[in-house]
Design an enzyme around this catalytic site. Structure first.
Site, PDB file in Angstrom:
ATOM      1  N   LYS A   1      36.811  15.919  -8.607  1.00  0.00           N
ATOM      2  CA  LYS A   1      36.193  15.967  -9.806  1.00  0.00           C
ATOM      3  C   LYS A   1      34.635  15.736  -9.347  1.00  0.00           C
ATOM      4  CE  LYS A   1      35.121  13.186 -13.102  1.00  0.00           C
ATOM      5  NZ  LYS A   1      33.764  13.794 -13.485  1.00  0.00           N
TER       6      LYS A   1
ATOM      7  N   GLY B   1      31.132   5.784  -6.800  1.00  0.00           N
ATOM      8  CA  GLY B   1      30.327   5.342  -8.130  1.00  0.00           C
ATOM      9  C   GLY B   1      29.920   4.210  -8.719  1.00  0.00           C
ATOM     10  N   SER B   2      29.827   3.745  -9.752  1.00  0.00           N
ATOM     11  CA  SER B   2      29.363   2.468 -10.377  1.00  0.00           C
ATOM     12  C   SER B   2      30.538   1.361 -10.036  1.00  0.00           C
ATOM     13  CB  SER B   2      29.102   2.769 -11.895  1.00  0.00           C
ATOM     14  OG  SER B   2      30.214   2.618 -12.391  1.00  0.00           O
ATOM     15  N   THR B   3      30.108   0.330  -9.783  1.00  0.00           N
ATOM     16  CA  THR B   3      31.179  -0.774  -9.653  1.00  0.00           C
ATOM     17  C   THR B   3      31.813  -0.795 -10.769  1.00  0.00           C
ATOM     18  OG1 THR B   3      29.518  -1.847  -8.307  1.00  0.00           O
ATOM     19  CG2 THR B   3      31.330  -3.337  -9.296  1.00  0.00           C
ATOM     20  N   GLU B   4      31.440  -0.861 -12.286  1.00  0.00           N
ATOM     21  CA  GLU B   4      32.163  -0.911 -13.493  1.00  0.00           C
ATOM     22  C   GLU B   4      33.463   0.051 -13.394  1.00  0.00           C
ATOM     23  OE1 GLU B   4      31.523  -0.728 -18.302  1.00  0.00           O
ATOM     24  OE2 GLU B   4      30.005  -0.176 -16.964  1.00  0.00           O
TER      25      GLU B   4
ATOM     26  N   GLY C   1      34.652   1.618 -10.970  1.00  0.00           N
ATOM     27  CA  GLY C   1      35.461   1.334  -9.812  1.00  0.00           C
ATOM     28  C   GLY C   1      36.411   0.199 -10.049  1.00  0.00           C
TER      29      GLY C   1
ATOM     30  N   GLU D   1      33.633   3.285  -2.722  1.00  0.00           N
ATOM     31  CA  GLU D   1      32.273   3.048  -2.421  1.00  0.00           C
ATOM     32  C   GLU D   1      31.259   3.038  -3.688  1.00  0.00           C
ATOM     33  OE1 GLU D   1      28.522   3.805  -1.980  1.00  0.00           O
ATOM     34  OE2 GLU D   1      29.100   5.832  -1.204  1.00  0.00           O
TER      35      GLU D   1
ATOM     36  N   CYS E   1      22.752   4.894  -3.727  1.00  0.00           N
ATOM     37  CA  CYS E   1      23.750   3.510  -3.624  1.00  0.00           C
ATOM     38  C   CYS E   1      23.254   2.408  -2.711  1.00  0.00           C
ATOM     39  CB  CYS E   1      25.266   3.792  -3.520  1.00  0.00           C
ATOM     40  SG  CYS E   1      25.631   4.857  -2.284  1.00  0.00           S
TER      41      CYS E   1
ATOM     42  N   GLU F   1      21.558  -3.200 -10.334  1.00  0.00           N
ATOM     43  CA  GLU F   1      21.355  -1.863  -9.808  1.00  0.00           C
ATOM     44  C   GLU F   1      20.472  -0.844 -10.613  1.00  0.00           C
ATOM     45  OE1 GLU F   1      23.349   1.309  -6.991  1.00  0.00           O
ATOM     46  OE2 GLU F   1      24.488   0.564  -8.618  1.00  0.00           O
TER      47      GLU F   1
END
Length: 477
Positions: free
Chosen positions: A184, A236-239, A241, A258, A292, A389
């Site tokens: 995706k 993508g974003s830590t949130e 993830g 990542e 990133c 970030e």
């Protein structure tokens, strides 16, 4: 100071034939969605609509996963590594042949300068497919057992900052190991993934080996939570993830993440100033800071702070912001209105918290999403711009006196993706790098990638490695 005036040098759009609408790529063909929902892909430099793209539903995800499972069980999984490598080599060569077309489309859909798409992204995309094509028949020698087996169906969700390169990082090792894929792409940058689907057709890749389902967050959630998936890979974003990690906890699915970063670029007093300035500029303003591992924190030794910042400001004043398709452009458009709003919000917070803001004089286009290269001085470790970030062309400058202080400040972040060291002393490079809690440490350079080298982070930057021999492990049982 006099500036050299560049005449416009736009790349032609005519090499790309953008369809008015795109379907989902499932089982080797482009198909419509079950429920018929669509969304628009927009050129961030002009806000013009490029194409209408189908939004995948859970039923579409079911169909894609089923197609990938059939292909894995009947064709791709049982196929010899030598035969799989032939397909990967074919895809790599087609990417090279169509690299100009892919670069222009990436620039249009993403907003990045054509020079970066052409000279950095596309060569690396082809190189990853070439590299993993070479591994496909040598997996027993990779160090993961004498008879490594593929996992099955891999669900892969990629971001919008490097759409085609992240696709290559995910798909190439998965296919080399014998897995099939449902990918995706990000909702703001789906077009090069769909052009890659055409390349899969052109390469006669067996139907179902690669499936591409476009959509936003709900489509991605349906994919990673699908019970028919054996492996999840997310960048993508830590949130997001964290949410994915929670959703696969307790299942048999393998997971690599990542995520975000807040990299420190450490400049010691003996660093070659001109070389370091180029590295700092490349580290934060490359791809508009949509990286990133961007060097978004500059840690400069106090004794050279003033002279270094003077040189950095002079260099920033030469950056050209504008049309991403112009070959002279250094800084292109911000990818979306939502991302621009976040960059503006955090920059305003930086000023409110007492940091000093500076940007070179530059005229921004009237239409599209634009943000001038920005420098903050007087930043403390407590400032949000030093902790969060921003994912934009914003650099926060902190100072240090000793190597111990530099290491302490560099590691004072929840992230741990990358770092940079600038000094003429090799012993100092090794001593400091050994103490930095970052997955990648660059010495006297920054943002250099190679398909043979692993990439990944610690702490809130995720876990697992992509690239190199290490990148195979995530796709082998």
């Amino acid at each position: 100071m006099s500036f050299f005036e560049y005449a416009p040098a736009p790349e032609s759009r005519s090499i790309v034939d953008i369809r008015s609408s795109y379907g989902l790529f499932i089982d080797g063909s482009f198909v419509d969605s079950v429920d018929g929902k669509t969304f628009k892909s927009v050129n961030p430099a002009t806000e013009e609509q490029l194409a209408e793209v189908v939004e995948g539903s859970p039923a579409d995800v079911d169909a894609a996963v089923a197609a990938a499972r059939r292909a894995f069980d009947t064709v791709w999984g049982p196929m010899s590594g030598a035969d799989r490598s032939k397909y990967l080599f074919r895809i790599a060569r087609l990417i090279q042949e169509r690299s100009r077309e892919l670069a222009v489309l990436e620039s249009l859909d993403n907003g990045k300068p054509i020079r970066e798409a052409r000279d950095v992204d596309l060569p690396l995309v082809a190189a990853h497919f070439f590299y993993y094509a070479g591994w496909a028949d040598k997996l027993s020698h990779a160090g993961f057992g004498s008879d490594p087996r593929p996992l099955g169906v891999a669900a892969q969700v990629i971001p919008w900052n490097f759409p085609l390169l992240m696709l290559a990082w995910k798909i190439a090792p998965a296919l080399a190991c014998g897995n099939t894929v449902v990918l995706k792409p990000a909702e703001t940058t789906p077009l090069t993934a769909l052009l890659f689907a055409e390349i899969c057709q052109q390469a006669d890749l067996p139907p179902g080996v690669v499936n591409i389902v476009t959509g936003a967050g709900e489509t991605g959630r349906a994919l990673v939570e699908h019970p028919g998936v054996d492996k999840v890979a997310f960048t993508g974003s830590t949130e997001v993830g964290r949410a994915i990690a929670r959703s696969v906890a307790g299942t048999r699915k393998r997971l690599t993440l990542e995520l975000g970063g807040k990299a420190a670029n450490i400049v010691f007093d003996d660093a070659p100033i001109d070389q370091a300035v180029e590295g700092i500029v490349n580290g934060i303003f490359f791809n508009q800071g949509h990286v990133c591992c961007a060097g978004s924190r500059l840690l400069v030794q106090e004794s050279v702070q003033d002279s270094f910042l003077d040189a950095l400001k002079r260099r920033m004043s030469l950056l050209r912001v504008g049309d991403p398709l112009d070959k002279n452009t250094d800084v292109g458009a911000i990818n979306s209105a939502a991302q621009l709003a976040r960059i503006r919000e955090l920059s305003a917070v930086g000023e409110e918290e007492g940091a000093s803001r500076w940007s070179p004089a530059c005229e921004l286009p009237d239409r599209g999403f634009w943000f001038a290269p920005t420098l903050f001085t007087g930043v403390s470790q407590a400032h949000r711009i030093a902790r969060e970030e921003i994912f934009g062309p914003v650099l926060s400058v902190l100072t240090f006196r000793t190597p111990d202080e530099a290491v302490e400040k560099a590691n004072n972040t929840p992230y741990g993706l990358s770092a940079g060291i600038w000094t003429e002393k090799g012993s100092r490079i090794l001593a400091v790098a050994d103490r930095l809690r970052a997955g990648v440490v660059w010495a006297n350079t920054f943002n250099k990638f190679d398909p043979t080298s692993p990439f990944g982070g610690y702490k809130e930057s995720g876990y697992g490695r992509e690239g190199g021999r290490h990148g195979l492990e995530a796709y082998l049982a």
